[in-house]
Design a protein around this motif. Structure first.
Motif, short mmCIF file in Angstrom:
data_model
loop_
_atom_site.label_atom_id
_atom_site.label_comp_id
_atom_site.label_asym_id
_atom_site.label_seq_id
_atom_site.Cartn_x
_atom_site.Cartn_y
_atom_site.Cartn_z
N VAL A 80 39.49 -9.90 89.39
CA VAL A 80 40.19 -8.79 90.28
C VAL A 80 39.95 -7.79 89.72
O VAL A 80 40.23 -7.09 89.11
CB VAL A 80 41.64 -8.86 91.23
N TYR A 81 39.58 -6.42 90.45
CA TYR A 81 39.06 -5.26 89.84
C TYR A 81 40.15 -4.26 89.50
O TYR A 81 41.23 -3.84 90.83
CB TYR A 81 37.85 -4.21 90.90
N GLN A 82 40.53 -4.02 88.74
CA GLN A 82 42.15 -2.84 88.33
C GLN A 82 41.69 -1.69 88.40
O GLN A 82 41.37 -1.31 87.93
CB GLN A 82 43.43 -3.20 87.78
N LYS A 83 42.02 -1.02 89.92
CA LYS A 83 41.66 0.59 89.72
C LYS A 83 42.47 1.83 89.10
O LYS A 83 41.42 2.15 88.26
CB LYS A 83 42.48 1.17 91.45
N GLU A 84 43.49 1.28 88.65
CA GLU A 84 44.28 1.71 87.70
C GLU A 84 44.05 1.53 86.15
O GLU A 84 43.92 2.50 85.26
CB GLU A 84 46.10 0.99 87.39
N THR A 85 43.41 0.73 85.58
CA THR A 85 42.90 1.02 84.27
C THR A 85 40.71 0.17 84.30
O THR A 85 40.19 0.49 83.03
CB THR A 85 42.56 -0.36 83.93
#
Length: 307
Positions: A80-85
């Protein structure tokens, strides 16, 4: 934990009535570190057996009801892509457990069936090039309907070979079915099953089973039996080297359960058919004649006499 097998059997029989022989062989496969394939018609207790085993042994258990729309990522997990990091985070799939119950595995697509192979053989899953180990101990207990059932497709021989044993519960006897009704009327039998071990204790027992002594004569007997399946006239494809290892592991487990630190030829002969038969591909004539190759091999290969 010398009486672990008997303790587990006493708990599982609270939920599975009148099938002690099959349950005992399933427990042997668990102690031997193998995977179990249950082939039978629906409704005879395959899933109940798996859940009862996991509960008695204190194993985390995930169950997937296989249908054609189950995807490989449902088993292995996904990123899952983490937008924050700006990084990808792994989301574990259903295989990340101690006991994975693959219910009606032969209703899944070939691609999804093959997703099990890495976990069963290597003890890990790979997602986006990164390997993730499955919890230990780990075992797969798969159920499948007979090949002629509607909407099913046979498992490939490469996948069948990864199951240590294939077992069948079959219909209960009349008295056992009456007892089943009585227990069900008194409440949920699964609620009576108690934990008698932990995953750590099971791992320790597996180490003890693996150290059971296999005399050279008995090892030769195992090799001769499997080799005889390869040259049998009714067999197109005989037992693989993995079958040889599986027979030895199951024989060691039986010896350990009976309180011995060494394997006898009878340990081998008793578990041979359950461990090898599903790995064999018979010729057309062999299938037509209904040949029991394992029984014929056991009758033709002489067991060693140990001094």
């Amino acid at each position: 934990m010398d009486n672990l097998a008997l303790q587990v059997l006493s708990q599982v029989r609270k939920a599975v009535v009148g099938k002690d022989e099959v349950v005992s062989k399933a427990i042997l496969a668990v102690l031997a570190g193998g995977h179990i394939l249950m082939e039978d018609i629906p409704g005879v207790g395959k899933t109940t057996l798996a859940v009862a085993l996991s509960k008695a042994l204190g194993l985390t258990c995930h169950r997937v009801q296989f249908t054609p729309d189950v995807m490989p990522s449902d088993l292995t997990g996904f990123s899952v892509y983490q937008k924050e990091t700006g990084e990808l985070r792994y989301q574990p799939g259903s295989l990340l457990c101690n006991l994975f119950l693959a219910d009606e595995l032969n209703r899944a697509t070939a691609r999804t069936q093959s997703a099990l192979l890495e976990a069963m053989e290597e003890g890990q899953v790979t997602v986006d090039g990164v390997s993730h180990p499955v919890p230990q101990p780990f075992l797969v207990m798969a159920t499948q309907n007979p090949a002629g059932a509607s909407g099913t497709q046979s498992l490939p021989d490469s996948q069948l070979d990864r199951f240590m044993v294939k077992l069948s519960l079959g219909y209960p006897g009349a008295e056992d079915e009456v007892e089943m009704l009585r227990r069900k009327g008194a409440g949920d039998p699964m609620g009576e099953v108690e934990q008698v071990a932990t995953a750590r204790e099971l791992a320790q027992v597996r180490e003890q089973v693996g150290s059971v002594f296999l005399k050279e004569e008995v090892a030769g007997y195992i090799v001769s039996l499997v080799a005889a399946t390869r040259s049998h006239s009714a067999v197109a494809q005989g037992g693989s080297p993995r079958a040889t290892l599986a027979v030895a592991a199951m024989a060691r487990a039986r010896a350990w359960v009976l309180g011995r630190d060494y394997v006898l030829p009878e340990d081998v002969s008793i578990i041979f058919e359950d461990t090898v038969a599903h790995r064999l591909i018979l010729t057309g004539r062999g299938r037509q004649e209904g040949r029991n190759v394992c029984a014929e091999v056991l009758g033709s290969v002489k067991a060693p006499r140990l001094s």
